[in-house]
Write a protein that holds these residues in place. Sequence first.
Motif, mmCIF file in Angstrom:
data_model
loop_
_atom_site.group_PDB
_atom_site.id
_atom_site.type_symbol
_atom_site.label_atom_id
_atom_site.label_comp_id
_atom_site.label_asym_id
_atom_site.label_seq_id
_atom_site.Cartn_x
_atom_site.Cartn_y
_atom_site.Cartn_z
ATOM 1 N N THR A 170 48.151 49.125 17.636
ATOM 2 C CA THR A 170 46.917 48.681 16.981
ATOM 3 C C THR A 170 45.755 49.609 17.289
ATOM 4 O OG1 THR A 170 46.374 47.160 18.787
ATOM 5 C CG2 THR A 170 47.648 46.269 16.931
ATOM 6 N N SER A 171 45.833 50.339 18.406
ATOM 7 C CA SER A 171 44.820 51.341 18.713
ATOM 8 C C SER A 171 45.350 52.274 19.796
ATOM 9 C CB SER A 171 43.504 50.701 19.171
ATOM 10 O OG SER A 171 43.665 50.067 20.421
ATOM 11 N N GLU A 172 44.783 53.458 19.834
ATOM 12 C CA GLU A 172 45.077 54.415 20.906
ATOM 13 C C GLU A 172 43.906 55.379 21.031
ATOM 14 O OE1 GLU A 172 48.237 57.407 20.074
ATOM 15 O OE2 GLU A 172 48.345 56.442 18.118
ATOM 16 N N ALA A 173 43.638 55.778 22.260
ATOM 17 C CA ALA A 173 42.548 56.722 22.500
ATOM 18 C C ALA A 173 42.890 57.551 23.730
ATOM 19 C CB ALA A 173 41.234 55.984 22.721
ATOM 20 N N THR A 233 45.669 65.906 31.615
ATOM 21 C CA THR A 233 45.112 65.087 32.690
ATOM 22 C C THR A 233 44.077 64.099 32.165
ATOM 23 O OG1 THR A 233 43.434 66.766 33.141
ATOM 24 C CG2 THR A 233 45.471 66.877 34.427
ATOM 25 N N LYS A 234 43.961 63.988 30.840
ATOM 26 C CA LYS A 234 42.952 63.111 30.233
ATOM 27 C C LYS A 234 43.179 61.635 30.506
ATOM 28 C CE LYS A 234 42.784 65.908 26.074
ATOM 29 N NZ LYS A 234 42.904 65.843 24.622
ATOM 30 N N GLY A 235 44.447 61.227 30.463
ATOM 31 C CA GLY A 235 44.722 59.798 30.513
ATOM 32 C C GLY A 235 44.397 59.180 29.172
ATOM 33 N N GLY A 236 44.434 57.878 29.097
ATOM 34 C CA GLY A 236 44.109 57.208 27.856
ATOM 35 C C GLY A 236 44.738 55.835 27.783
ATOM 36 N N LYS A 237 44.616 55.233 26.603
ATOM 37 C CA LYS A 237 45.054 53.852 26.445
ATOM 38 C C LYS A 237 45.627 53.648 25.047
ATOM 39 C CE LYS A 237 43.149 49.157 26.752
ATOM 40 N NZ LYS A 237 41.960 48.384 27.098
ATOM 41 N N ALA A 238 46.667 52.829 24.984
ATOM 42 C CA ALA A 238 47.221 52.394 23.706
ATOM 43 C C ALA A 238 47.350 50.875 23.767
ATOM 44 C CB ALA A 238 48.580 53.030 23.462
ATOM 45 N N VAL A 239 47.134 50.235 22.640
ATOM 46 C CA VAL A 239 47.270 48.775 22.559
ATOM 47 C C VAL A 239 48.326 48.470 21.514
ATOM 48 C CG1 VAL A 239 46.088 46.599 22.096
ATOM 49 C CG2 VAL A 239 44.851 48.469 23.218
ATOM 50 N N LEU A 240 49.271 47.618 21.907
ATOM 51 C CA LEU A 240 50.355 47.206 21.021
ATOM 52 C C LEU A 240 50.246 45.722 20.715
ATOM 53 C CD1 LEU A 240 53.412 48.809 22.888
ATOM 54 C CD2 LEU A 240 51.975 49.860 21.138
ATOM 55 N N GLU A 241 50.806 45.326 19.587
ATOM 56 C CA GLU A 241 51.068 43.920 19.297
ATOM 57 C C GLU A 241 52.569 43.803 19.137
ATOM 58 O OE1 GLU A 241 49.048 42.046 16.059
ATOM 59 O OE2 GLU A 241 47.120 42.132 17.083
ATOM 60 N N CYS A 242 53.173 42.876 19.880
ATOM 61 C CA CYS A 242 54.621 42.723 19.881
ATOM 62 C C CYS A 242 54.992 41.253 19.760
ATOM 63 C CB CYS A 242 55.210 43.237 21.194
ATOM 64 S SG CYS A 242 54.834 44.947 21.589
ATOM 65 N N PRO A 277 47.959 45.916 26.200
ATOM 66 C CA PRO A 277 47.264 47.181 26.457
ATOM 67 C C PRO A 277 47.999 47.962 27.556
ATOM 68 C CG PRO A 277 46.106 45.357 27.502
ATOM 69 C CD PRO A 277 47.303 44.776 26.814
ATOM 70 N N ILE A 278 48.188 49.236 27.320
ATOM 71 C CA ILE A 278 48.829 50.102 28.309
ATOM 72 C C ILE A 278 47.884 51.269 28.561
ATOM 73 C CG2 ILE A 278 50.798 51.582 28.846
ATOM 74 C CD1 ILE A 278 52.483 49.791 26.998
ATOM 75 N N ALA A 324 53.631 54.410 24.387
ATOM 76 C CA ALA A 324 53.522 52.982 24.673
ATOM 77 C C ALA A 324 54.652 52.201 24.011
ATOM 78 C CB ALA A 324 52.167 52.459 24.210
ATOM 79 N N LEU A 325 55.014 52.589 22.783
ATOM 80 C CA LEU A 325 56.129 51.920 22.105
ATOM 81 C C LEU A 325 57.424 52.080 22.897
ATOM 82 C CD1 LEU A 325 55.375 52.843 18.395
ATOM 83 C CD2 LEU A 325 55.309 50.551 19.407
ATOM 84 N N LYS A 326 57.667 53.265 23.433
ATOM 85 C CA LYS A 326 58.871 53.487 24.255
ATOM 86 C C LYS A 326 58.798 52.672 25.541
ATOM 87 C CE LYS A 326 59.690 58.120 22.487
ATOM 88 N NZ LYS A 326 59.594 59.555 22.771
ATOM 89 N N LEU A 327 57.636 52.646 26.143
ATOM 90 C CA LEU A 327 57.445 51.916 27.397
ATOM 91 C C LEU A 327 57.573 50.399 27.204
ATOM 92 C CD1 LEU A 327 56.748 52.695 30.338
ATOM 93 C CD2 LEU A 327 54.363 52.310 29.767
ATOM 94 N N SER A 328 57.255 49.914 26.020
ATOM 95 C CA SER A 328 57.302 48.457 25.765
ATOM 96 C C SER A 328 58.689 47.878 25.967
ATOM 97 C CB SER A 328 56.800 48.146 24.351
ATOM 98 O OG SER A 328 57.733 48.565 23.370
ATOM 99 N N ARG A 329 59.719 48.704 25.848
ATOM 100 C CA ARG A 329 61.094 48.234 26.039
ATOM 101 C C ARG A 329 61.379 47.842 27.485
ATOM 102 N NH1 ARG A 329 62.762 53.510 23.083
ATOM 103 N NH2 ARG A 329 62.045 53.000 20.995
ATOM 104 N N LEU A 330 60.525 48.263 28.403
ATOM 105 C CA LEU A 330 60.747 47.990 29.822
ATOM 106 C C LEU A 330 60.076 46.712 30.302
ATOM 107 C CD1 LEU A 330 60.329 51.633 31.168
ATOM 108 C CD2 LEU A 330 62.430 50.437 30.508
#
Length: 126
Positions: free
Chosen positions: A78-81, A55-64, A118-119, A91-97
Amino acid sequence: MTWKTTLAYAAAIAALGAAHSAAAEETRDFVTRPVWARTPSVNDMHNHYPVRAGTKGGKAVLECQIDAAGAFSGCTVTSEAPTDVDLGAAALKLSRLFRMKPKDAEGKPVDGRWLTLPIEWKPGRW
């Protein structure tokens, strides 16, 4: 040619490649105002949320890089927390959408340009 000369040539070629790669990154043209044709739904976000995140949640940032169809390729995290719950992989899987329109908000074509994406997951707010 001696092995020392061969090693020197190999080192010089590797250094040139690294310099070219660094220069290429410095000159990347980033889209700053994307126009979306499609974004993931709430269900997509939920389905791609890693179980390890609890239930933490979080964020990942991609460059595409963006292609002519508005799809992303060559995405890198590029980052994730937090870093230990697989948000980057999710996030990489989600980027395809995601899909962008062929032009950004300034009317410039997006083909071949880059996007920082950022996701963020916020469980309980879906």
